[in-house]
Design a protein around this motif. Structure first.
Motif, PDB file in Angstrom:
ATOM      1  N   ASP A  26      -1.261  -9.962  -5.519  1.00  0.00           N
ATOM      2  CA  ASP A  26      -1.549  -9.500  -6.873  1.00  0.00           C
ATOM      3  C   ASP A  26      -0.829  -8.191  -7.191  1.00  0.00           C
ATOM      4  N   GLN A  27      -0.379  -7.480  -6.151  1.00  0.00           N
ATOM      5  CA  GLN A  27       0.289  -6.192  -6.347  1.00  0.00           C
ATOM      6  C   GLN A  27       1.801  -6.343  -6.446  1.00  0.00           C
ATOM      7  N   SER A  28       2.293  -7.566  -6.525  1.00  0.00           N
ATOM      8  CA  SER A  28       3.735  -7.790  -6.492  1.00  0.00           C
ATOM      9  C   SER A  28       4.461  -7.186  -7.692  1.00  0.00           C
ATOM     10  N   THR A  42      14.075  -4.832  11.305  1.00  0.00           N
ATOM     11  CA  THR A  42      14.420  -3.588  11.992  1.00  0.00           C
ATOM     12  C   THR A  42      14.023  -2.403  11.117  1.00  0.00           C
ATOM     13  N   ALA A  43      14.088  -1.213  11.692  1.00  0.00           N
ATOM     14  CA  ALA A  43      13.722  -0.003  10.948  1.00  0.00           C
ATOM     15  C   ALA A  43      14.648   0.219   9.754  1.00  0.00           C
ATOM     16  N   HIS A  44      15.911  -0.219   9.847  1.00  0.00           N
ATOM     17  CA  HIS A  44      16.847  -0.052   8.733  1.00  0.00           C
ATOM     18  C   HIS A  44      16.467  -0.919   7.530  1.00  0.00           C
ATOM     19  N   ASP A  45      15.700  -1.967   7.763  1.00  0.00           N
ATOM     20  CA  ASP A  45      15.284  -2.843   6.662  1.00  0.00           C
ATOM     21  C   ASP A  45      14.129  -2.252   5.864  1.00  0.00           C
ATOM     22  N   VAL A  46      13.365  -1.368   6.465  1.00  0.00           N
ATOM     23  CA  VAL A  46      12.164  -0.818   5.821  1.00  0.00           C
ATOM     24  C   VAL A  46      12.562   0.316   4.886  1.00  0.00           C
ATOM     25  N   PHE A  52       6.093  -2.053  -1.682  1.00  0.00           N
ATOM     26  CA  PHE A  52       5.794  -3.143  -0.757  1.00  0.00           C
ATOM     27  C   PHE A  52       5.683  -2.626   0.677  1.00  0.00           C
ATOM     28  N   TRP A  53       6.580  -1.698   1.037  1.00  0.00           N
ATOM     29  CA  TRP A  53       6.586  -1.207   2.413  1.00  0.00           C
ATOM     30  C   TRP A  53       5.548  -0.111   2.634  1.00  0.00           C
ATOM     31  N   TYR A  54       5.487   0.886   1.709  1.00  0.00           N
ATOM     32  CA  TYR A  54       4.641   2.046   2.004  1.00  0.00           C
ATOM     33  C   TYR A  54       3.161   1.842   1.663  1.00  0.00           C
ATOM     34  N   SER A  55       2.846   0.823   0.858  1.00  0.00           N
ATOM     35  CA  SER A  55       1.431   0.627   0.527  1.00  0.00           C
ATOM     36  C   SER A  55       0.860  -0.690   1.030  1.00  0.00           C
ATOM     37  N   ALA A  56       1.718  -1.526   1.585  1.00  0.00           N
ATOM     38  CA  ALA A  56       1.227  -2.843   2.012  1.00  0.00           C
ATOM     39  C   ALA A  56       1.678  -3.184   3.421  1.00  0.00           C
ATOM     40  N   ASP A  60       1.438   2.299   7.756  1.00  0.00           N
ATOM     41  CA  ASP A  60       1.321   3.270   8.840  1.00  0.00           C
ATOM     42  C   ASP A  60       2.684   3.788   9.268  1.00  0.00           C
ATOM     43  N   TYR A  61       3.680   2.892   9.265  1.00  0.00           N
ATOM     44  CA  TYR A  61       5.041   3.307   9.634  1.00  0.00           C
ATOM     45  C   TYR A  61       5.594   4.303   8.616  1.00  0.00           C
ATOM     46  N   CYS A  62       5.420   4.009   7.329  1.00  0.00           N
ATOM     47  CA  CYS A  62       5.955   4.882   6.284  1.00  0.00           C
ATOM     48  C   CYS A  62       5.227   6.220   6.238  1.00  0.00           C
ATOM     49  N   THR A  63       3.926   6.209   6.510  1.00  0.00           N
ATOM     50  CA  THR A  63       3.183   7.472   6.565  1.00  0.00           C
ATOM     51  C   THR A  63       3.708   8.351   7.693  1.00  0.00           C
ATOM     52  N   LYS A  64       3.962   7.734   8.849  1.00  0.00           N
ATOM     53  CA  LYS A  64       4.497   8.481   9.991  1.00  0.00           C
ATOM     54  C   LYS A  64       5.917   8.969   9.707  1.00  0.00           C
ATOM     55  N   GLU A  65       6.703   8.153   9.031  1.00  0.00           N
ATOM     56  CA  GLU A  65       8.074   8.557   8.697  1.00  0.00           C
ATOM     57  C   GLU A  65       8.070   9.747   7.747  1.00  0.00           C
ATOM     58  N   SER A  66       7.180   9.729   6.743  1.00  0.00           N
ATOM     59  CA  SER A  66       7.097  10.829   5.792  1.00  0.00           C
ATOM     60  C   SER A  66       6.709  12.135   6.490  1.00  0.00           C
ATOM     61  N   ALA A  67       5.715  12.051   7.395  1.00  0.00           N
ATOM     62  CA  ALA A  67       5.293  13.243   8.133  1.00  0.00           C
ATOM     63  C   ALA A  67       6.415  13.751   9.032  1.00  0.00           C
ATOM     64  N   SER A  68       7.148  12.834   9.645  1.00  0.00           N
ATOM     65  CA  SER A  68       8.243  13.224  10.532  1.00  0.00           C
ATOM     66  C   SER A  68       9.375  13.885   9.751  1.00  0.00           C
TER      67      SER A  68
END
Length: 247
Positions: A26-28, A42-46, A52-56, A60-68
């Motif tokens: 429904d969030q599309s 792979t990480a290059h695809d994200v 789609f990636w950071y909220s669905a 967790d990966y995107c949150t960690k990437e932002s903090a890093s």
């Protein structure tokens, strides 16, 4: 089964594959693309700026990437912060002790050690970046005051202009060189980019040694201490005082 533990320095695990279309959620409407199909993700695809990636899918990966990314920005500011705070006292020290050519050589040697450490070590970059900041501060504290001591005063402005031009040529060319090395190294900065910086620092050490040798042959102006009388004579203030204040 048991959950696998992840070290704080490691990125969260990514799914091995993704096959999602816009009709599946429904969030599309907020997504950047209509379909996300990856048989080998792979990480290059994200792309963490895509909802789609950071909220669905990989929140967790995107949150960690932002903090890093934020933490990396703070770490990379270390050399500039050290330079901003230490350059004035280092300049005052150079005024009192001289040793300009020697300090320039030591700064290049310190940069060589810094880039060697970052090329071969997997430890925290904080200490090497502290060394980098100290080296930059030392070099800046001696390079600019050396110009009036080695160039005839009628060419001082020209000398400053040439130094600034060479500096900006380097700032223009080095990003291109680094990008080429990065691409040729499989999209990796370490260690080949650091090897480039090491070679530049090593060349700086050799030039510094030559500079010290030439300075000894020409009266030691760079490594000596500039007296008040010499400074006034070089700037012409002594002649002005003689003209206006002589009896």
């Amino acid at each position: 089964g048991a959950l696998c533990s992840i070290d704080p320095s490691q990125a969260p695990l990514l799914p091995s594959s993704v096959n999602i279309t816009s009709s599946a959620s429904d969030q599309s409407g907020e997504w950047d693309n209509e379909a996300y199909v990856y048989s080998n993700l792979t990480a290059h695809d994200v792309q963490c700026n895509d909802p789609f990636w950071y909220s669905a899918c990989t929140s967790d990966y995107c949150t960690k990437e932002s903090a890093s990314t934020e933490r990396a920005g703070k770490v990379m500011s270390i050399p500039y912060l050290i330079s901003a705070l230490s350059s004035p006292p280092l300049g005052l020290l150079v005024d009192k002790i001289g040793r300009r050519a020697q300090i320039a050589s030591l700064a290049s040697g310190l940069l060589f050690i810094v880039h060697l450490t970052m090329a071969v070590s997997h430890s925290s970059p904080v200490l090497p970046l502290v060394g980098q900041g100290i080296a930059y501060s030392c070099y800046a504290a001696v390079i600019w005051p050396s110009v009036p001591l080695t160039v005839d005063k009628k060419f001082t402005g020209t000398a400053f202009g040439v130094i600034t031009s060479v500096q900006n040529i380097g700032l223009a060319l080095f990003p291109l060189m680094i990008a080429s090395i990065y691409k040729a190294s499989g999209n990796s900065y370490i260690p080949n980019v650091e090897f480039l910086f090491m070679s530049c620092a090593g060349l700086g050490v050799l030039i510094g040694l030559l500079l010290n040798r030439l300075d000894r042959r020409n009266g030691g102006k760079l490594n000596g201490i500039t007296s008040d009388d010499e400074s006034r004579a070089d700037t012409g203030f002594a002649n002005v005082e003689d003209e206006y204040f002589s009896p």
